[in-house]
Design a protein around this motif. Structure first.
Motif, PDB file in Angstrom:
ATOM      1  N   ALA A   9       1.036  -1.171  -0.183  1.00  0.00           N
ATOM      2  CA  ALA A   9       0.062  -0.226  -0.457  1.00  0.00           C
ATOM      3  C   ALA A   9       0.714   1.097  -0.133  1.00  0.00           C
ATOM      4  O   ALA A   9       0.688   1.769  -0.651  1.00  0.00           O
ATOM      5  CB  ALA A   9      -0.821   0.022   1.100  1.00  0.00           C
ATOM      6  N   LEU A  10       1.601   0.943   0.555  1.00  0.00           N
ATOM      7  CA  LEU A  10       2.594   2.111   0.696  1.00  0.00           C
ATOM      8  C   LEU A  10       3.416   2.438  -0.826  1.00  0.00           C
ATOM      9  O   LEU A  10       3.840   3.625  -1.458  1.00  0.00           O
ATOM     10  CB  LEU A  10       3.558   2.465   2.024  1.00  0.00           C
ATOM     11  N   ARG A  11       4.052   2.248  -1.155  1.00  0.00           N
ATOM     12  CA  ARG A  11       4.354   1.748  -2.251  1.00  0.00           C
ATOM     13  C   ARG A  11       3.297   1.676  -3.462  1.00  0.00           C
ATOM     14  O   ARG A  11       4.336   2.456  -4.636  1.00  0.00           O
ATOM     15  CB  ARG A  11       4.929   0.675  -3.357  1.00  0.00           C
ATOM     16  N   ALA A  12       2.621   1.689  -3.422  1.00  0.00           N
ATOM     17  CA  ALA A  12       1.268   2.189  -4.909  1.00  0.00           C
ATOM     18  C   ALA A  12       1.059   3.175  -4.347  1.00  0.00           C
ATOM     19  O   ALA A  12       0.538   4.064  -5.408  1.00  0.00           O
ATOM     20  CB  ALA A  12       0.236   1.053  -4.096  1.00  0.00           C
ATOM     21  N   LEU A  29      22.026  15.252   2.619  1.00  0.00           N
ATOM     22  CA  LEU A  29      21.223  13.622   1.411  1.00  0.00           C
ATOM     23  C   LEU A  29      20.482  13.742   0.241  1.00  0.00           C
ATOM     24  O   LEU A  29      19.488  14.469   1.091  1.00  0.00           O
ATOM     25  CB  LEU A  29      21.802  12.533   1.761  1.00  0.00           C
ATOM     26  N   HIS A  30      20.174  13.604  -0.739  1.00  0.00           N
ATOM     27  CA  HIS A  30      19.014  13.109  -1.507  1.00  0.00           C
ATOM     28  C   HIS A  30      18.141  11.779  -1.812  1.00  0.00           C
ATOM     29  O   HIS A  30      19.545  11.224  -2.370  1.00  0.00           O
ATOM     30  CB  HIS A  30      19.077  14.391  -2.471  1.00  0.00           C
ATOM     31  N   TYR A  31      17.214  10.937  -1.352  1.00  0.00           N
ATOM     32  CA  TYR A  31      17.227   9.765  -1.671  1.00  0.00           C
ATOM     33  C   TYR A  31      15.897  10.180  -2.447  1.00  0.00           C
ATOM     34  O   TYR A  31      14.502  11.143  -2.002  1.00  0.00           O
ATOM     35  CB  TYR A  31      16.680   9.733  -0.964  1.00  0.00           C
ATOM     36  N   SER A  32      15.551   9.806  -3.962  1.00  0.00           N
ATOM     37  CA  SER A  32      14.390   9.156  -4.296  1.00  0.00           C
ATOM     38  C   SER A  32      13.677   8.457  -4.250  1.00  0.00           C
ATOM     39  O   SER A  32      14.118   7.691  -3.547  1.00  0.00           O
ATOM     40  CB  SER A  32      15.821   9.690  -6.510  1.00  0.00           C
ATOM     41  N   TRP A  33      12.351   8.426  -4.641  1.00  0.00           N
ATOM     42  CA  TRP A  33      11.247   7.723  -4.464  1.00  0.00           C
ATOM     43  C   TRP A  33      11.935   6.281  -5.105  1.00  0.00           C
ATOM     44  O   TRP A  33      11.897   5.596  -4.576  1.00  0.00           O
ATOM     45  CB  TRP A  33      10.155   7.981  -5.139  1.00  0.00           C
ATOM     46  N   HIS A  34      12.855   6.444  -5.732  1.00  0.00           N
ATOM     47  CA  HIS A  34      13.707   4.557  -6.386  1.00  0.00           C
ATOM     48  C   HIS A  34      14.425   4.372  -5.852  1.00  0.00           C
ATOM     49  O   HIS A  34      14.760   3.079  -5.577  1.00  0.00           O
ATOM     50  CB  HIS A  34      14.290   5.758  -8.104  1.00  0.00           C
ATOM     51  N   ALA A 226       3.523  10.522   6.038  1.00  0.00           N
ATOM     52  CA  ALA A 226       4.733  10.672   4.814  1.00  0.00           C
ATOM     53  C   ALA A 226       4.514   9.476   3.140  1.00  0.00           C
ATOM     54  O   ALA A 226       4.505  10.784   2.230  1.00  0.00           O
ATOM     55  CB  ALA A 226       5.948  11.382   4.689  1.00  0.00           C
ATOM     56  N   LEU A 227       4.982   8.679   3.532  1.00  0.00           N
ATOM     57  CA  LEU A 227       4.511   8.113   2.568  1.00  0.00           C
ATOM     58  C   LEU A 227       3.195   7.559   2.143  1.00  0.00           C
ATOM     59  O   LEU A 227       3.156   7.686   0.590  1.00  0.00           O
ATOM     60  CB  LEU A 227       5.217   6.607   2.645  1.00  0.00           C
ATOM     61  N   LEU A 228       2.418   7.803   2.198  1.00  0.00           N
ATOM     62  CA  LEU A 228       1.355   6.949   2.164  1.00  0.00           C
ATOM     63  C   LEU A 228       0.510   8.560   0.889  1.00  0.00           C
ATOM     64  O   LEU A 228       0.023   8.507   0.432  1.00  0.00           O
ATOM     65  CB  LEU A 228      -0.285   6.763   3.401  1.00  0.00           C
ATOM     66  N   ASN A 229       0.924   9.711   1.365  1.00  0.00           N
ATOM     67  CA  ASN A 229       0.648  11.093   0.351  1.00  0.00           C
ATOM     68  C   ASN A 229       1.868  10.966  -0.261  1.00  0.00           C
ATOM     69  O   ASN A 229       1.157  12.606  -1.547  1.00  0.00           O
ATOM     70  CB  ASN A 229       0.232  11.534   1.661  1.00  0.00           C
TER      71      ASN A 229
END
Length: 519
Positions: A9-12, A29-34, A226-229
């Protein structure tokens, strides 16, 4: 049936553009969703490659984790969900005796610790039968990441049902041994989905994450929100009031414990202009003083939203985000209250005899809902004790609900003082003390007494520059409260003992004054 693994669900909910920034750290540091997708896949593949017991009867293998806060530690949590493991976050303050108990009690298949603790943690883990111990450090080093680097960055999340175990959270254990609250994928997801709506998460929201991630507030409420949004996080490894205030113009949501708000109020940089871009400030995990509530509104123009939850239930009640026709009469954020039962959550107040108490009367708070845990790990008798015959969880909190539905927490039932046969609620006395000139904060604890069975002792913290006299404080209390509520002794102290979430550790105060009247 669709996979009900929380990670799925979080990944979707990740945004379509996976190259956008998901997390920016306070070290640049920067982390992308990828990056999050690939890294969680690699760690999940590592976990699934290990020789560990298979899930049985809805109980998956466990992974116990005691590491410092880092984005990689969050990735490990998500990877554990993705791999179908049950996650056990452990407070970084726990020492060897406590870690020995948790590992012995939960029998984790995998343990992850910081490199500096590996010599003693691994010894405990191997002795208890754990076969896999990895290290993970806050500077992105450690054997976990080294091993995960050899695995594929593609992975299909493990199939899980809503009722299957996702996490075990050990309660703080201020009375007796800690209990492991078992939370399912459905418990966690239902709460996150409901809060997304109730707190008005919207496109473009940015969360300042400055909380620890071994606790419900930082690990579940903040990260899931944050992730679900699909929202970016500004990640602070440790809370620094100056750095958080500097980030306010780039953010919209902040979640904190009362101590963090007090520390920010002490900074001249906190102004209305600095907070103008913010949408929502949320407070929980410990009571918010009405003074802090009022001072924050005066300084920033924002009204803090206070809410109430537990390790066993995630969030239960909340002051309203907005006046909204869907939530009738829920328009005002009231200081000193934790608001209304959240949609789908049942809250009721019961007397010692189990009967309902009238609106405004004090009693034990009981709750029900899809967010409420199934029970305590390997403690069937304790689980049975904590639920009513009709299936409501007895929170152990004492409070009241007014005619409009606002819930106010008065204290913990274990903090109740029974003095000469009368019930004395510490929060009531603390409220009166905290209103007195020169008082910053106070705590009331019960200690043994030969005549009354138990009496109250007050520990009072003065404001900077104030001089307090214990006798005068007691005299002032006598003018305002019934005699049976008056503490027998009052002590002035520099500070109150607190845990990492800012809660006052009353058990330590009780131990300190235990022999005051009986020695």
């Amino acid at each position: 049936m669709a996979n009900q693994n929380l990670f799925a669900a979080l990944r979707a909910a990740f945004p379509a553009d996976l190259d956008g920034t998901a997390i920016e750290t306070d070290s640049g540091l920067h982390y992308s969703w990828h990056d999050l997708d690939r890294a969680t896949a690699m760690v999940a593949n590592l976990l699934q490659s290990l020789d560990v017991p298979k899930a049985r009867d809805g109980v998956p293998p466990r992974i116990a984790v005691q590491v410092e806060k880092s984005v990689e530690a969050m990735i490990l949590y998500l990877a554990a969900l993705r791999a179908g493991f049950a996650f056990l976050p452990l407070n970084t303050a726990y020492q060897s005796g406590e870690i020995e108990y948790f590992i012995g009690n939960a029998s984790p298949a995998v343990v992850v610790c910081s490199g500096r603790n590996f010599p003693w943690v691994s010894q405990i883990a191997f002795k208890a039968g754990t076969r896999h111990v990895f290290t993970l450090n806050e500077d992105r080093t450690g054997s976990l990441l080294e091993r995960a680097a050899h695995h594929s960055d593609r992975q299909q999340p493990a199939e899980r049902k809503a009722g299957e175990l996702a996490a075990i959270l050990y309660t703080s254990g201020t009375t007796g041994r800690s209990k492991g609250a078992m939370l399912s994928h459905g418990n966690l997801l239902s709460n996150a989905v409901m809060l997304k709506d109730y707190w008005g998460w919207q496109p473009g929201d940015v969360l300042i994450h400055a909380l620890p991630i071994f606790h419900v507030h930082g690990l579940f409420v903040a990260i899931h929100g944050a992730l679900l949004n699909g929202s970016k996080m500004l990640w602070h490894a440790r809370f620094d009031p100056k750095k958080v205030i500097a980030d306010l113009p780039r953010a919209t949501v902040f979640m904190g414990v009362p101590t963090l708000y007090v520390r920010m109020l002490a900074e001249p940089a906190l102004t209305r202009q600095q907070a103008a871009h913010m949408r929502l400030f949320i407070s929980g995990s410990a009571p918010l003083l009405i003074e802090t509530f009022n001072d924050w509104r005066e300084r920033t123009g924002h009204t803090i939203l206070e809410r109430y939850g537990m390790s066993e239930t995630i969030m239960l009640t909340s002051n309203p985000y907005r006046a909204d026709v869907r939530y009738e009469n829920q328009s005002e954020r009231r200081g000193g209250t934790v608001g209304f039962p959240l949609p789908g959550v049942g809250v009721r107040v019961r007397g010692d005899d189990g009967a309902a108490v009238p609106a405004g009367e004090i009693g034990g708070i009981q709750v029900s809902g899809p967010n409420v845990f199934s029970g305590y790990w390997q403690m069937p008798e304790k689980t049975k004790e904590e639920f009513t015959a009709d299936g409501w969880f007895k929170t152990g909190d004492v409070g009241q609900q007014d005619a409009r539905g606002y819930v106010t927490i008065v204290g913990r039932s274990k903090d109740l003082i029974i003095s000469g046969g009368y019930n004395v609620y510490p929060a009531e006395i603390e409220g009166v003390l905290n209103d007195m000139p020169g008082v910053a904060e106070s705590a009331i604890v019960g200690v043994p007494h030969p005549d009354f069975g138990e009496v109250g002792v007050a520990v009072v913290i003065p404001r900077p520059g104030a001089t307090l006299e214990p006798e005068r404080l007691i005299d002032e209390l006598k003018a305002r409260l019934a005699n049976f509520k008056i503490p027998k002794r009052c002590f002035i102290a520099a500070e109150l003992p607190r845990n990492t979430m800012g809660k006052v550790q009353k058990n330590l105060l009780r131990d300190q004054y235990q022999d005051l009247f009986t020695a």
